[in-house]
Design a protein around this motif. Structure first.
Motif, PDB file in Angstrom:
ATOM      1  N   LEU A 303       0.789  -1.219   0.000  1.00  0.00           N
ATOM      2  CA  LEU A 303       0.000   0.000   0.000  1.00  0.00           C
ATOM      3  C   LEU A 303       0.827   1.279   0.000  1.00  0.00           C
ATOM      4  N   LEU A 304       2.139   1.171  -0.177  1.00  0.00           N
ATOM      5  CA  LEU A 304       2.894   2.359  -0.543  1.00  0.00           C
ATOM      6  C   LEU A 304       2.401   2.827  -1.910  1.00  0.00           C
ATOM      7  N   SER A 382      -2.361  -5.580   5.575  1.00  0.00           N
ATOM      8  CA  SER A 382      -2.098  -4.139   5.581  1.00  0.00           C
ATOM      9  C   SER A 382      -3.392  -3.344   5.439  1.00  0.00           C
ATOM     10  N   ALA A 384      -4.593   1.129   4.929  1.00  0.00           N
ATOM     11  CA  ALA A 384      -4.106   2.499   4.756  1.00  0.00           C
ATOM     12  C   ALA A 384      -5.286   3.443   4.624  1.00  0.00           C
ATOM     13  N   LYS A 391      -1.247  10.529   4.544  1.00  0.00           N
ATOM     14  CA  LYS A 391      -1.515   9.109   4.326  1.00  0.00           C
ATOM     15  C   LYS A 391      -0.867   8.293   5.444  1.00  0.00           C
ATOM     16  N   ILE A 393      -0.236   4.281   6.902  1.00  0.00           N
ATOM     17  CA  ILE A 393      -0.206   2.850   6.572  1.00  0.00           C
ATOM     18  C   ILE A 393      -0.048   2.063   7.866  1.00  0.00           C
ATOM     19  N   ARG A 394      -0.869   1.025   8.010  1.00  0.00           N
ATOM     20  CA  ARG A 394      -0.839   0.177   9.217  1.00  0.00           C
ATOM     21  C   ARG A 394      -0.407  -1.236   8.822  1.00  0.00           C
ATOM     22  N   GLU A 411       7.570   8.750   0.058  1.00  0.00           N
ATOM     23  CA  GLU A 411       7.200   8.141   1.349  1.00  0.00           C
ATOM     24  C   GLU A 411       8.416   7.587   2.091  1.00  0.00           C
ATOM     25  N   TYR A 456       7.809  -4.066   1.926  1.00  0.00           N
ATOM     26  CA  TYR A 456       7.886  -2.727   2.495  1.00  0.00           C
ATOM     27  C   TYR A 456       9.322  -2.326   2.805  1.00  0.00           C
TER      28      TYR A 456
END
Length: 466
Positions: A303-304, A382, A384, A391, A393-394, A411, A456
């Motif tokens: 999700l980047l 993931s 986001a 933004k 992200i988890r 990012e 990631y």
């Protein structure tokens, strides 16, 4: 010129059709063509800065319409992204937040596909009088109840799996060698699959030129297997890396067939009254097909930005100005409500069923853009959220990550601890949404989740190769 069918009937009954038909362009139903590339890197179009790959026909499409610089898909992999794209509903809200593969223990294989409770764009447009067709990749379930011909499509030429060999299909083949299928002809032997899909798209346009049509042109280029024609490989012989050379050749052939579709519309005098959208289903998987998502970090599966920020182009000469750039965030989820609105569907009924928004009022300036518009994603391990410029992200194995996108496009500057106020607020919004979502109706294998976490931490190249 074509008018909505109910409107035509009323006019005919009134006996004044010749008078009213003249100049009645505002009531015309546009043809709609949705062209979806598969695993295309954001940075691999010349209009997006590629120094290696030339894409003149896709570039021309953008110059004839609108290029969305902040265009997103709703998932970073093929199947859930397409489920959101074709329904206009965030697919995790109906349990489709994994990629389709073999059925996992404990799950009912009868649910291994896009839930039949969901209404597709094809369903909606068919009810409005459109001829509907899909050429190419389905990847939303292989069992009969999930078949595209049961999901609103009148015609299907392609394959129900997630990918295919570009040169060969076998009568009893499995996986990438599965046979092509069609309900309106005996599929011809494959020459080069991207060209064959182009041929079928052209034939569809010609067959349905006298009625409103919706064509879902689901290309699989440049998804693996990495296969290109000898002539296209020769064009890119200057690229030393073999995989990158093959990828460039595959993107080139995709571009050529986009050009063939657009040329057909022009020859059939349908180009001005046809809405054409070009998009990729997710970011490029740089580790497997040598794509490039510059200037974004990340890739397919995460999700980047590199996984969900995609090429996104819309052209409709009869309605939208040419050579425009739209800089506010938009989503593939916006396409379904946009298509339905243009086709004459009732927005008072449909508006509450979509996750996205009809883009036309924004693009024509009659409705102000909402800079704080909220976008949410969940994919296996993931999740986001983007709200305005921020933004979050988890992930399961680390603290949440917070990025200010206008000042940190790659990012790389995590501000989660510096801006705890924003971190907490976005985590709360993401969590409140997450706990209301249904259970996934199927799961992909656990080996993919482990791989996603590792991506990631991959060292991405975030500049254009020379």
């Amino acid at each position: 010129m074509r008018l909505p069918r109910l409107f035509m009937i009323c006019i005919l009954l009134m006996g004044i059709f010749p008078t009213v038909a003249q100049g009645q362009t505002k009531d015309q139903q546009p043809n709609i063509i949705l062209i979806v590339a598969d695993d295309l890197g954001f940075g691999d179009l010349s209009i997006n800065g590629s120094k290696q790959i030339k894409t003149p026909y896709i570039d021309a499409l953008a110059k004839n319409g609108i290029r969305f610089t902040e265009g997103y898909v709703s998932a970073p992999v093929c199947s859930p992204s397409r489920a959101g794209l074709l329904t206009g509903v965030n697919q995790v809200e109906f349990g489709h937040d994994n990629n389709l593969g073999g059925n996992q223990p404990g799950f009912d294989p009868e649910y291994n596909g896009m839930p039949v409770s969901q209404t597709t764009i094809a369903d909606r447009l068919k009810s409005l009088g459109y001829a509907t067709g899909i050429i190419g990749k389905w990847h939303l379930g292989k069992l009969p109840q999930f078949h595209p011909l049961k999901r609103g499509f009148d015609e299907f030429w392609g394959y129900t799996g997630g990918g295919h060999d570009y040169f060969e299909a076998l009568p009893n083949g499995k996986g990438y060698k599965e046979p092509l299928e069609s309900n309106f002809k005996t599929p011809q032997a494959i020459t080069y699959l991207t060209d064959d899909k182009g041929d079928e798209c052209i034939d569809f346009i010609k067959r349905h030129r006298d009625e409103p049509f919706f064509l879902y042109a689901a290309f699989n280029a440049p998804h693996t297997p990495m296969q290109a024609t000898k002539s296209d490989l020769t064009l890119y012989k200057h690229i030393a890396d073999k995989k990158r050379r093959t990828y460039a050749a595959m993107v080139h052939r995709l571009d050529v067939n986009v050009g063939r579709i657009m040329e057909t519309l022009k020859k059939e005098k349908l180009d001005k009254q046809t809405l054409v959208v070009f998009i990729s289903d997710n970011g490029g998987p740089v580790t497997t097909n040598a794509s490039n998502n510059a200037p974004y970090r990340g890739q397919k599966g995460i999700l980047l930005e590199g996984g969900i920020h995609v090429p996104f182009i819309m052209s409709y000469p009869d309605l939208l100005e040419k050579n425009q750039t739209y800089k506010n965030p938009v989503s593939a989820l916006d396409l379904a409500p946009t298509f339905v609105a243009l086709a004459g569907g009732s927005q008072t009924i449909e508006a509450d069923t979509f996750s996205g928004e009809n883009l036309i009022p924004f693009l024509q300036g009659s409705k102000n853009a909402t800079p704080e518009r909220e976008f949410k994603w969940r994919f296996t391990i993931s999740a986001a959220i983007r709200e305005g410029d921020w933004k979050l992200i988890r992930l399961p194995d680390r603290l949440p990550q917070l990025y200010h996108l206008p000042t940190d496009v790659t990012e790389e500057n995590d501000l989660a601890l510096e801006r705890l106020d924003i971190t907490k607020a976005l985590l709360k919004k993401l969590g409140d949404w997450d706990v209301q979502l249904p259970h996934p109706v199927f799961l992909e294998g656990p080996m993919w989740r482990k791989r996603q976490v590792s991506l990631y931490d991959y060292d991405y190249i975030m500049k254009q190769p020379e």
